[in-house]
Scaffold this motif. Structure first.
Motif, PDB file in Angstrom:
ATOM      1  N   GLU A   1       0.900  -1.119  -0.008  1.00 47.61           N
ATOM      2  CA  GLU A   1       0.033   0.117   0.082  1.00 47.61           C
ATOM      3  C   GLU A   1       0.784   1.254   0.012  1.00 47.61           C
ATOM      4  OE1 GLU A   1      -3.869   1.465   2.204  1.00 47.61           O
ATOM      5  OE2 GLU A   1      -2.332   0.555   3.408  1.00 47.61           O
ATOM      6  N   LEU A   2       0.456   2.145  -1.137  1.00 52.26           N
ATOM      7  CA  LEU A   2       1.255   3.362  -1.108  1.00 52.26           C
ATOM      8  C   LEU A   2       0.635   4.541  -0.774  1.00 52.26           C
ATOM      9  CD1 LEU A   2       3.133   2.538  -4.540  1.00 52.26           C
ATOM     10  CD2 LEU A   2       4.031   1.964  -2.334  1.00 52.26           C
ATOM     11  N   SER A   3       1.241   5.697  -0.465  1.00 53.41           N
ATOM     12  CA  SER A   3       0.462   6.904  -0.263  1.00 53.41           C
ATOM     13  C   SER A   3       0.454   7.453  -1.615  1.00 53.41           C
ATOM     14  CB  SER A   3       1.300   7.971   0.493  1.00 53.41           C
ATOM     15  OG  SER A   3       0.845   9.135   0.393  1.00 53.41           O
ATOM     16  N   GLY A   4      -0.731   8.282  -1.836  1.00 55.25           N
ATOM     17  CA  GLY A   4      -0.848   8.944  -3.281  1.00 55.25           C
ATOM     18  C   GLY A   4      -1.011  10.416  -2.984  1.00 55.25           C
ATOM     19  N   GLU A   5      -0.495  10.760  -1.607  1.00 59.00           N
ATOM     20  CA  GLU A   5      -0.497  12.261  -1.392  1.00 59.00           C
ATOM     21  C   GLU A   5       0.833  12.796  -1.932  1.00 59.00           C
ATOM     22  OE1 GLU A   5      -3.059  14.216   0.633  1.00 59.00           O
ATOM     23  OE2 GLU A   5      -3.959  12.173  -0.190  1.00 59.00           O
TER      24      GLU A   5
ATOM     25  N   ILE B   1       5.841   3.805   1.200  1.00 60.83           N
ATOM     26  CA  ILE B   1       5.203   2.484   1.394  1.00 60.83           C
ATOM     27  C   ILE B   1       4.464   2.621   2.695  1.00 60.83           C
ATOM     28  CG2 ILE B   1       5.684   0.287   1.906  1.00 60.83           C
ATOM     29  CD1 ILE B   1       8.194   0.288   0.149  1.00 60.83           C
ATOM     30  N   LEU B   2       3.167   2.443   2.869  1.00 62.21           N
ATOM     31  CA  LEU B   2       2.455   2.727   4.032  1.00 62.21           C
ATOM     32  C   LEU B   2       2.566   1.292   4.850  1.00 62.21           C
ATOM     33  CD1 LEU B   2      -0.260   5.044   2.850  1.00 62.21           C
ATOM     34  CD2 LEU B   2       1.711   5.707   4.090  1.00 62.21           C
ATOM     35  N   ASN B   3       2.434   0.181   4.089  1.00 61.74           N
ATOM     36  CA  ASN B   3       1.978  -1.101   4.355  1.00 61.74           C
ATOM     37  C   ASN B   3       2.486  -1.971   3.690  1.00 61.74           C
ATOM     38  OD1 ASN B   3       1.287  -2.899   6.144  1.00 61.74           O
ATOM     39  ND2 ASN B   3      -0.755  -2.451   6.174  1.00 61.74           N
ATOM     40  N   ILE B   4       3.305  -3.043   4.074  1.00 66.06           N
ATOM     41  CA  ILE B   4       3.766  -4.147   3.073  1.00 66.06           C
ATOM     42  C   ILE B   4       3.509  -5.549   3.929  1.00 66.06           C
ATOM     43  CG2 ILE B   4       6.175  -3.837   3.705  1.00 66.06           C
ATOM     44  CD1 ILE B   4       6.743  -4.920   0.952  1.00 66.06           C
ATOM     45  N   PHE B   5       2.661  -6.239   3.347  1.00 68.99           N
ATOM     46  CA  PHE B   5       2.092  -7.430   4.192  1.00 68.99           C
ATOM     47  C   PHE B   5       3.264  -8.298   4.532  1.00 68.99           C
ATOM     48  CE2 PHE B   5      -1.711  -5.426   2.489  1.00 68.99           C
ATOM     49  CZ  PHE B   5      -2.405  -5.023   3.699  1.00 68.99           C
ATOM     50  N   HIS B   6       2.956  -9.013   5.665  1.00 72.66           N
ATOM     51  CA  HIS B   6       4.145  -9.788   6.283  1.00 72.66           C
ATOM     52  C   HIS B   6       5.042 -10.482   5.178  1.00 72.66           C
ATOM     53  CE1 HIS B   6       6.417 -12.104   8.960  1.00 72.66           C
ATOM     54  NE2 HIS B   6       5.866 -13.174   8.610  1.00 72.66           N
ATOM     55  N   ALA B   7       4.173 -11.277   4.226  1.00 69.69           N
ATOM     56  CA  ALA B   7       5.110 -12.084   3.430  1.00 69.69           C
ATOM     57  C   ALA B   7       5.517 -11.096   2.119  1.00 69.69           C
ATOM     58  CB  ALA B   7       4.091 -12.908   2.565  1.00 69.69           C
ATOM     59  N   GLY B   8       4.958  -9.974   2.108  1.00 74.43           N
ATOM     60  CA  GLY B   8       5.959  -8.992   1.182  1.00 74.43           C
ATOM     61  C   GLY B   8       7.144  -8.659   1.334  1.00 74.43           C
ATOM     62  N   SER B   9       7.375  -8.592   2.613  1.00 77.36           N
ATOM     63  CA  SER B   9       9.332  -8.131   2.990  1.00 77.36           C
ATOM     64  C   SER B   9       9.996  -9.508   2.584  1.00 77.36           C
ATOM     65  CB  SER B   9       9.179  -7.784   4.145  1.00 77.36           C
ATOM     66  OG  SER B   9       8.677  -8.762   5.222  1.00 77.36           O
TER      67      SER B   9
ATOM     68  N   ASP C   1      10.371  -3.517   8.461  1.00 75.91           N
ATOM     69  CA  ASP C   1      10.724  -2.088   8.949  1.00 75.91           C
ATOM     70  C   ASP C   1      11.811  -1.552   8.238  1.00 75.91           C
ATOM     71  OD1 ASP C   1      12.914  -3.660   9.818  1.00 75.91           O
ATOM     72  OD2 ASP C   1      12.647  -3.496  11.904  1.00 75.91           O
ATOM     73  N   GLU C   2      12.297  -2.290   7.241  1.00 82.32           N
ATOM     74  CA  GLU C   2      13.300  -1.570   6.313  1.00 82.32           C
ATOM     75  C   GLU C   2      12.519  -1.177   5.156  1.00 82.32           C
ATOM     76  OE1 GLU C   2      17.273  -3.981   5.777  1.00 82.32           O
ATOM     77  OE2 GLU C   2      15.783  -5.476   6.216  1.00 82.32           O
ATOM     78  N   LEU C   3      11.426  -1.468   4.868  1.00 85.49           N
ATOM     79  CA  LEU C   3      10.518  -0.821   4.027  1.00 85.49           C
ATOM     80  C   LEU C   3       9.750   0.325   4.180  1.00 85.49           C
ATOM     81  CD1 LEU C   3      10.346  -3.923   2.013  1.00 85.49           C
ATOM     82  CD2 LEU C   3      11.749  -2.207   1.496  1.00 85.49           C
ATOM     83  N   ILE C   4       8.898  -0.012   5.233  1.00 82.24           N
ATOM     84  CA  ILE C   4       7.744   1.313   5.834  1.00 82.24           C
ATOM     85  C   ILE C   4       8.438   2.426   5.750  1.00 82.24           C
ATOM     86  CG2 ILE C   4       6.291   1.834   7.546  1.00 82.24           C
ATOM     87  CD1 ILE C   4       5.619  -0.976   5.949  1.00 82.24           C
ATOM     88  N   GLY C   5       7.734   3.549   5.154  1.00 85.27           N
ATOM     89  CA  GLY C   5       8.260   4.844   5.078  1.00 85.27           C
ATOM     90  C   GLY C   5       9.180   5.122   3.962  1.00 85.27           C
ATOM     91  N   LYS C   6       9.603   4.102   3.191  1.00 84.30           N
ATOM     92  CA  LYS C   6      10.710   4.231   2.007  1.00 84.30           C
ATOM     93  C   LYS C   6       9.733   4.626   0.732  1.00 84.30           C
ATOM     94  CE  LYS C   6      14.362   3.811   4.338  1.00 84.30           C
ATOM     95  NZ  LYS C   6      13.822   3.167   5.645  1.00 84.30           N
ATOM     96  N   ASN C   7      10.381   5.176  -0.404  1.00 83.25           N
ATOM     97  CA  ASN C   7       9.699   5.223  -1.496  1.00 83.25           C
ATOM     98  C   ASN C   7       9.826   4.028  -2.323  1.00 83.25           C
ATOM     99  OD1 ASN C   7       9.398   5.936  -4.607  1.00 83.25           O
ATOM    100  ND2 ASN C   7       8.948   7.671  -3.279  1.00 83.25           N
ATOM    101  N   ILE C   8       8.471   3.631  -2.983  1.00 81.37           N
ATOM    102  CA  ILE C   8       8.431   2.189  -3.617  1.00 81.37           C
ATOM    103  C   ILE C   8       9.556   1.981  -4.675  1.00 81.37           C
ATOM    104  CG2 ILE C   8       6.941   3.356  -5.422  1.00 81.37           C
ATOM    105  CD1 ILE C   8       6.687  -0.085  -3.864  1.00 81.37           C
TER     106      ILE C   8
END
Length: 206
Positions: free
Chosen positions: A66-70, A77-85, A93-100
């Motif tokens: 899930e990404l921000s469109g603002e 990256i707002l949310n990446i579900f468990h298997a996604g990492s 936690d290495e990906l949340i808040g980073k740009n896709i």
């Protein structure tokens, strides 16, 4: 492209149906995918009569991001579900808040925010609501092919624009070299990198 891919791959059809039906909540499109499933099931003599429900949030073969469109946090990256990492060999936690774009080859990542802006400003869906094939990079920098489908939405609580992407791993015997129109190599798959003796870090810095 993606519908053609689904018509040859029963299990990708099952994953995609679950995403469309349960995550994106696209009932009409889910019915179209269900028909593809029925045709494939008959051809392959698959024993299940109903499409099995798959937990996309824990599957190692797919990822939902899930990404921000603002504008002030575009592509974050707002949310990446468990298997996604695990899909990318990162910790969550290495990906949340980073740009896709962190998960993309530079050739693709460089223009990604422009694609999102084009959709927000003029409603032209360059990649939104389209089934397509693309490439991602794992933590080591190696490139992998994926099936990609992206949906836009507005968060009910915050009224913010959000994008949900469904990524399906494409199993392939092929190896990949991504280069720009001038012939400069951007990234490669793992085997190619080993054969050339060039690390992903070398390619990204030169």
């Amino acid at each position: 492209f993606y519908y053609k891919f689904l018509q040859t791959n029963l299990f990708s059809t099952i994953y995609y149906f679950n995403f469309i039906n349960l995550i994106a909540n696209e009932v009409i499109e889910a019915e179209s995918v269900k028909k593809i499933y029925e045709n494939l099931k008959n051809k392959t003599r698959f024993k299940l009569t109903e499409i099995p429900e798959i937990d996309l949030f824990t599957s190692k073969n797919s990822s939902i991001i899930e990404l921000s469109g603002e504008i002030n946090s575009l592509g974050k990256i707002l949310n990446i579900f468990h298997a996604g990492s695990r899909f990318f060999n990162y910790q969550t936690d290495e990906l949340i808040g980073k740009n896709i774009s962190k998960l993309m080859p530079k050739l693709i990542g460089a223009g990604h925010n422009s694609f999102i802006k084009a959709y927000i400003y003029n409603g032209k869906p360059v990649i939104i609501n389209k089934k397509t094939r693309s490439y991602v990079c794992d933590k080591q920098g190696y490139v992998h092919p994926i099936g990609l489908f992206v949906k836009s939405s507005v968060d009910a609580a915050s009224s913010e624009i959000r994008f949900k992407g469904f990524l399906q791993r494409i199993e392939s015997d092929h190896e990949y070299i991504l280069m720009d129109r001038f012939g400069f190599v951007d990234s490669t798959s793992k085997l190619v990198s080993g054969l050339l003796g060039l690390s992903p870090t070398f390619l990204s810095e030169n």
